[in-house]
Design an enzyme around this catalytic site. Structure first.
Site, short mmCIF file in Angstrom:
data_model
loop_
_atom_site.label_atom_id
_atom_site.label_comp_id
_atom_site.label_asym_id
_atom_site.label_seq_id
_atom_site.Cartn_x
_atom_site.Cartn_y
_atom_site.Cartn_z
N PHE A 1 0.79 -1.28 0.02
CA PHE A 1 -0.02 0.09 -0.08
C PHE A 1 0.86 1.15 0.14
O PHE A 1 0.33 2.27 -0.64
CB PHE A 1 -1.01 0.11 1.21
CG PHE A 1 -0.46 0.74 2.29
CD1 PHE A 1 0.32 -0.01 3.17
CD2 PHE A 1 -0.78 2.02 2.74
CE1 PHE A 1 0.78 0.57 4.56
CE2 PHE A 1 -0.40 2.72 3.87
CZ PHE A 1 0.54 1.83 4.68
N LYS A 2 2.03 1.16 0.27
CA LYS A 2 2.97 2.40 0.60
C LYS A 2 2.99 3.06 -1.00
O LYS A 2 3.48 4.20 -0.93
CB LYS A 2 4.29 1.91 0.85
CG LYS A 2 4.52 1.14 2.17
CD LYS A 2 4.21 1.82 3.47
CE LYS A 2 4.75 1.28 4.55
NZ LYS A 2 4.26 0.31 5.31
N ASP A 3 2.95 2.27 -1.87
CA ASP A 3 2.92 2.66 -3.52
C ASP A 3 1.92 3.92 -3.65
O ASP A 3 2.36 4.88 -4.42
CB ASP A 3 2.62 1.80 -4.37
CG ASP A 3 3.77 0.83 -4.64
OD1 ASP A 3 4.94 1.13 -4.41
OD2 ASP A 3 3.34 -0.53 -4.82
N LEU B 1 3.69 6.80 -1.93
CA LEU B 1 5.44 7.06 -2.43
C LEU B 1 5.41 7.43 -3.80
O LEU B 1 6.44 7.62 -4.28
CB LEU B 1 6.19 5.97 -1.99
CG LEU B 1 6.53 6.13 -0.41
CD1 LEU B 1 6.94 4.92 0.25
CD2 LEU B 1 7.66 7.42 -0.20
N ARG C 1 3.81 12.45 2.68
CA ARG C 1 3.76 10.93 2.57
C ARG C 1 2.32 10.70 3.05
O ARG C 1 1.46 9.53 2.65
CB ARG C 1 4.87 10.44 3.42
CG ARG C 1 4.54 8.92 3.84
CD ARG C 1 4.88 8.00 2.75
NE ARG C 1 4.29 6.86 3.08
CZ ARG C 1 4.89 5.77 3.84
NH1 ARG C 1 6.13 6.19 4.30
NH2 ARG C 1 4.56 4.92 4.39
#
Ligand SMILES: *Cc1c(COP(=O)(O)O)cnc(C)c1O
Length: 491
Positions: free
Chosen positions: A106-108, A111, A228
């Site tokens: 999920f960080k995509d 980021l 972020r």
């Protein structure tokens, strides 16, 4: 929108907050006005996902110019579905799949956006010289940040991960990363050590003459950076809009969200979405055996002096949950002295007690559950057998919490469970949980899982097989600062 530190009277514009990452007093940037200026959240629901993102970010970060163009550049062609984060019905609940981006976590979502926000903010502020991005990772932030920042002009990125504390696939994703501006290094310690080391490096270098002379400035790719955090609100809106489209709810009904939690960034984004008006009901905080947050919500005492467990959900193996600091600020109506005292106690004594009256307010909005690896595995197995749905080890923690929460009485009209990673990032644990035999390398396990489930392996993961490791440094916790200085000019 104006930002300020959680710990005292330090103010910044949105672009300054993105460029700095963390406030000079060690606090995190928050927006005191959040939810106080008018925002047409209903209008957002009618938009396609990328337009939603542009609208939300333009509201949260109005000083960043050309938001629509930035959003297009950030996401176009990077996710494997135009839905960005598809919503899948599983049993009586809904799973929000956040892992369709380039690194399968999920960080995509955030980021992919951050490098563009950073570059645009630097330009808006007229800054020249390079940004040095310091990143601590529990496994997924590292690769997603590398994917976003490698070969981006004007940036140099450092990623520190806990040696032995990430899955083999997560490690392979990071150590094979090419790019002239990239440094990846293992640290003998856990994620909390990496994160504390990065925060210490910030403090030590924030007014470093040496860096200034070289025209360098530091920032962070962790969710301590508002640039972020802000891009994470969008999928709370996307899930809500899909439920409306499907006639499950009507606009205004409350929806509960269950969030597998580590550093508290993802779930805080849900809290911020509610501040903007979205009818978010209860936020359910799901933890693995590192149950520091479950205990905090139950007792009002945050105590990191406890055994640290390495679990099957390594990206949640965290005892110092940074973004909780922002929640304490918001719920205390901006009592920066209280937040500062709590954070000082945490760093000096390892624990603090949050006032009862404020805990009562928090418990109106949050529930918290935790589970063991065995319970997580049992959840993956039963979900696969009964619903034919394959989930990863982090999502399993949330699905288990969803079950417990339903048992205790659900408040919203619908329940959305955030799914944070592809099952193929943790193929060994998932394969065993669905009754497969795990033999050979993680890549063999990936293949076995694909045969068994019929779900395709994301190409970005299968292509790691046989790639050469480019980054093999392993250092002690105390050596992070000298390591940064030694490698700051590239390798
Ligand atoms: C980072 C991560 C989490 C935890 O998210 P936080 O914002 O740190 O609470 C959960 N699951 C996965 C797969 C992650 O990578």
């Amino acid at each position: 929108m104006e930002y300020r530190s959680t710990r005292g009277p330090l103010f910044a514009t949105d672009t300054q907050a993105i460029v700095q990452g963390i406030a000079a007093d060690g606090g995190l940037f928050v927006a005191p006005e959040l939810g106080r200026s008018p925002f047409d959240w209903r209008g957002v629901l009618a938009l396609p996902p990328l337009a939603m993102q542009a609208r939300l970010l333009a509201h949260l970060l109005p000083g960043v110019p050309d938001m629509e163009a930035l959003v297009q550049k950030a996401y176009a062609g990077k996710f494997d579905t135009p839905a960005l984060t598809p919503l899948v019905k599983v049993g009586e609940d809904y799973v929000l799949e956040l892992f369709h981006g380039p690194t399968a976590a999920f960080k995509d979502v955030a980021l992919s956006m951050l490098p563009h926000l950073l570059t645009a903010s630097r330009a808006a502020l007229g800054l020249t010289g390079d940004s040095v991005i310091l990143t601590a990772t529990s496994g997924d932030t590292g690769k997603a940040a590398l994917e976003g920042f490698h070969d981006v002009a004007g940036t140099r990125i450092f990623v520190f991960y806990p040696d032995g504390g990430v899955s083999p696939i997560q490690r392979a994703q990071m150590v094979t990363q090419a790019g002239a501006n990239v440094t990846v290094c293992a640290v003998r310690g856990n994620f909390d050590d990496c994160q504390s080391g990065v925060k210490r490096a910030f403090a030590a270098l924030s007014d470093s003459e040496e860096l200034r002379a070289r025209g360098l400035s530091l920032t962070s790719a962790n969710s301590i950076n508002i640039g972020r955090l802000a891009p994470q609100l969008v999928y709370y809106f996307i899930a809500y809009a899909r439920l409306v489209d499907r006639g499950v709810i009507t606009v205004g009904d409350r929806v509960d969200y269950v969030v597998p939690t580590g550093n508290f960034g993802d779930i805080l984004a849900g809290y911020m979405a509610r501040a903007l008006g979205l009818p978010v009901g209860r936020l359910v905080c799901a933890s693995n055996a590192n149950r520091v947050l479950t205990d905090f919500f139950a007792t009002g005492v945050y105590d990191r002096r406890r055994e640290f467990y390495r679990t099957d959900s390594p990206s949640m193996d965290i005892l110092i949950s940074s973004n909780l600091e922002r929640l304490l600020y918001y719920v205390s109506d901006g009592d920066d002295a209280l937040v500062r005292t709590c954070m000082e106690q945490l760093s000096r004594e390892g624990s603090y007690r949050f006032p009862d009256a404020l805990m009562a307010l928090l418990r109106r909005d949050f529930s918290a559950y935790c589970c063991t690896d065995a319970q997580g595995a049992e959840t993956i197995g039963s979900l696969w057998r009964e619903q034919g749905y394959l989930c990863d080890t982090h999502t399993a923690v949330a699905l288990r919490a969803a079950r417990d929460y339903r048992r205790d009485g659900i408040e919203g009209k619908a329940l959305v469970v955030l799914s944070t990673a592809s099952p193929y990032k943790f193929p060994g644990a998932v394969l065993r949980a669905v009754g497969g035999e795990s033999t050979g390398s993680e890549f063999d396990e990936m293949d076995a899982l694909a045969r068994l489930s019929g779900v395709a392996v994301p190409a970005s993961l299968s292509s790691l097989r046989g790639k050469k490791a480019l980054h093999t440094d392993v250092i002690d916790i105390g050596d992070m600062l000298p390591y940064i200085l030694a490698n700051i000019n590239g390798r």
